[in-house]
Every structure is written in C-alpha cells, then in structure tokens.
Design an enzyme around this catalytic site. Structure first.
Site, PDB file in Angstrom:
ATOM      1  N   LEU A  33       0.811  -1.213   0.000  1.00  0.00           N
ATOM      2  CA  LEU A  33       0.000   0.000   0.000  1.00  0.00           C
ATOM      3  C   LEU A  33       0.850   1.272   0.000  1.00  0.00           C
ATOM      4  O   LEU A  33       1.878   1.346   0.656  1.00  0.00           O
ATOM      5  CB  LEU A  33      -0.912  -0.001   1.233  1.00  0.00           C
ATOM      6  N   HIS A  37      -3.424   4.385  -2.276  1.00  0.00           N
ATOM      7  CA  HIS A  37      -4.403   3.480  -1.638  1.00  0.00           C
ATOM      8  C   HIS A  37      -5.017   4.153  -0.409  1.00  0.00           C
ATOM      9  O   HIS A  37      -6.211   4.007  -0.146  1.00  0.00           O
ATOM     10  CB  HIS A  37      -3.721   2.183  -1.179  1.00  0.00           C
ATOM     11  N   LYS A 157      -5.599   6.324 -11.939  1.00  0.00           N
ATOM     12  CA  LYS A 157      -4.352   6.022 -12.659  1.00  0.00           C
ATOM     13  C   LYS A 157      -4.591   4.831 -13.587  1.00  0.00           C
ATOM     14  O   LYS A 157      -4.128   4.797 -14.709  1.00  0.00           O
ATOM     15  CB  LYS A 157      -3.214   5.701 -11.684  1.00  0.00           C
TER      16      LYS A 157
END
Ligand code: PAF
Length: 285
Positions: A33, A37, A157
């Site tokens: 992460l 995130h 993204k």
C-alpha cells in the site's frame, strides 16, 4: 479501533451477514500500500462514516491478471506493513486470503468461471496484456459478491481498469456504486504505484519523464492542438530512456483510438523503466 483480519471466505461471509443493513465501503488492492491506496481508504471512510458502516480492504495478488509469471513473482508484498497502514487509515476489516498449496480459496480447484467485458479491452493495456482485464473483472466480481459493498473505490491512474469495472458493474446489475479517485503523485509528478518500489534510483529519476511528457501534451492541448498524432509527437525522445509499450490518444468513453481530439479524451501511456512497466494518463476535453 484494532483492524480485524479475515483469512477465509467463510469468515468473510459471516462478517457480512452479521453486518446486516450496515454499509460497506470496499477498497480492493493487491497490497504494498502507498498513499494512493490511503486516499481510496479516506474516500471510502468519507462515504461510509463509522456510525453507518465499515471500511473494508482486500489484499490479494490476483494471479489471473498477470500474463507474465515473472511479473507475478516479483510483485512487491509487505503484509505486516500493509496492515499497519490500513489500521492507521481507519480500516475496520481486511480480507487477506490465505495462500494454500492449491493456490487460494478465491480460485478453488477446477474454478472455470471468468468475467470478460468485450470491446473496452481492445486497446491500451488490454492490447499488450492479453487476459489481464478478464482476470481483473473475475476477481472484482468475486470480491463484489463476497463483500456486497455500497461503494467500491478504484484509482484513476488505472483509467482503463476503472472504465471496464464501471461497465461490468452496469451490465451485470451489481449493487452499490463504483467510485473513481484521482491519481496521487509524488512531488515531481510521478504517479504513485506499488511498482515504483522496484525502480533503481536511476530508473526512478528517469521515470519523471512520464509526468513531464503528459504535462507537455496538456500544454499542446491548451495551445489548441487537436490532431492526436501531433499531441503526442516526440514521445520516444521525451520518454527515453524508457521503453514505450504504448502512447495512445483515445476517446475517454469508448477507449477507441481517435485522430482528432475534440471531445472528452484520454492520453494514456505505458512505459518500461528498469524493466518495470509504469502507466499514467491525462484526461483532456
Ligand atoms: O488495481 C488493482 O490493484 C487490482 O487490479 C485490483 C482492482 C485490486 C484487482 O486485483
């Protein structure tokens, strides 16, 4: 509050049954992460405050979405670090399925059901990673079925992934809502990605060519350039020493290549630095 870690499908089902009408915000991940995130988790918590329900995370490196076994083997993992970050971000429950000798409970022996969204996967990552989105849709469907989320959050993204998941969600009448969250970037503009951890110092420094190139595309668009090929002209020099997988101008809805950039469009790139494939995009319109 301490995070609850769930390792089996049975325990996850029990957790969901006990929650009843309380809401669920789900952040599906493959772990390692980063702040991108964490941003998804914050958005999930904003949409499902603690008094209304639970913030859930899944961490599973999904084998069916990797078409290169080396890429799967090298995918970075850090379960203790991930759980600490998730707990600080206020995650209530993390599903981290056990890896068994047979693979994982998420793909029981003989599993032969796959979910595929046709058309949207023809270009961009779909063209160079055959089967990738079939793997993504299959695992996201399984997670959707198990968590029954009110919202599930995905980063912009991975624009093509988000578009495909939205289409699957709509076509299969999944409950709840798909939420896209803007890309988080380093100070120099590089999009956050778990894969960045695999770059050497030199590769990391060179990878800044990606956001610089996309900023240049934006400038050309602001200067009224509308011919798609001219928007991305000079990509090879601009992205060197990166090795281009694709640089494409597509319609942001259909994800089909376009010649004139008139409506809502997307310039998307995938470039290898140090053999690590990085993706990014900019939306124009
Ligand atoms: O974006 C990812 O990390 C993965 O593709 C996802 C959505 C968790 C499915 O494995």
């Amino acid at each position: 509050m301490a995070i609850r870690v769930v390792r089996s499908v049975g325990e996850l089902r029990q957790w969901r049954t006990e929650l009843g009408a309380r809401q669920v915000a789900l952040v599906p991940t493959m772990g390692f992460l980063h702040d991108g995130h964490i941003q998804l988790m914050h958005e999930g918590r904003r949409r499902v405050p603690r008094e209304r329900g639970e913030l859930a995370l899944s961490i599973f490196v999904n084998p069916t979405q990797f078409n290169d076994p080396a890429d799967l083997a090298n995918y970075p993992r850090d379960e203790p670090g991930d759980l600490a970050k998730a707990e600080s971000a206020g995650v209530d429950v993390a599903f981290v399925p056990d890896v068994l000798a047979s693979g994982s409970e998420l793909y029981p022996p003989g599993a032969s059901t796959f979910v595929e969204v046709a058309g949207l996967d023809q270009h961009l990552c779909g063209a160079t990673r055959p089967g990738h989105f079939r793997g993504v849709c299959t695992i996201v469907s399984k997670l959707w079925q198990l968590f029954q989320p009110d919202v599930a959050l995905f980063g912009e993204k991975d624009f093509q992934q988000l578009a495909i998941i939205r289409r699957m969600h709509r076509d299969l009448f999944f409950s709840g809502e798909v939420v896209g969250v803007p890309t988080i970037r380093e100070a120099d503009g590089l999009a956050l990605s778990s894969r960045n951890a695999r770059l050497s110092a030199r590769g990391r420094a060179a990878a800044v060519a990606i956001p610089r190139f996309l900023a240049g595309v934006l400038d050309r668009c602001d200067a009224c350039e509308r011919v798609a090929s001219r928007l991305i002209t000079g990509a090879e020099q601009a992205l060197a020493p990166g090795k281009i997988d694709y640089v494409s101008v597509v319609d942001a809805e259909s994800l089909q290549p376009i010649e004139r950039a008139d409506g809502n469009m997307l310039v998307a790139v995938a470039v290898f630095f140090d053999g690590v494939r990085l993706i990014d995009n900019v939306q124009l319109g």
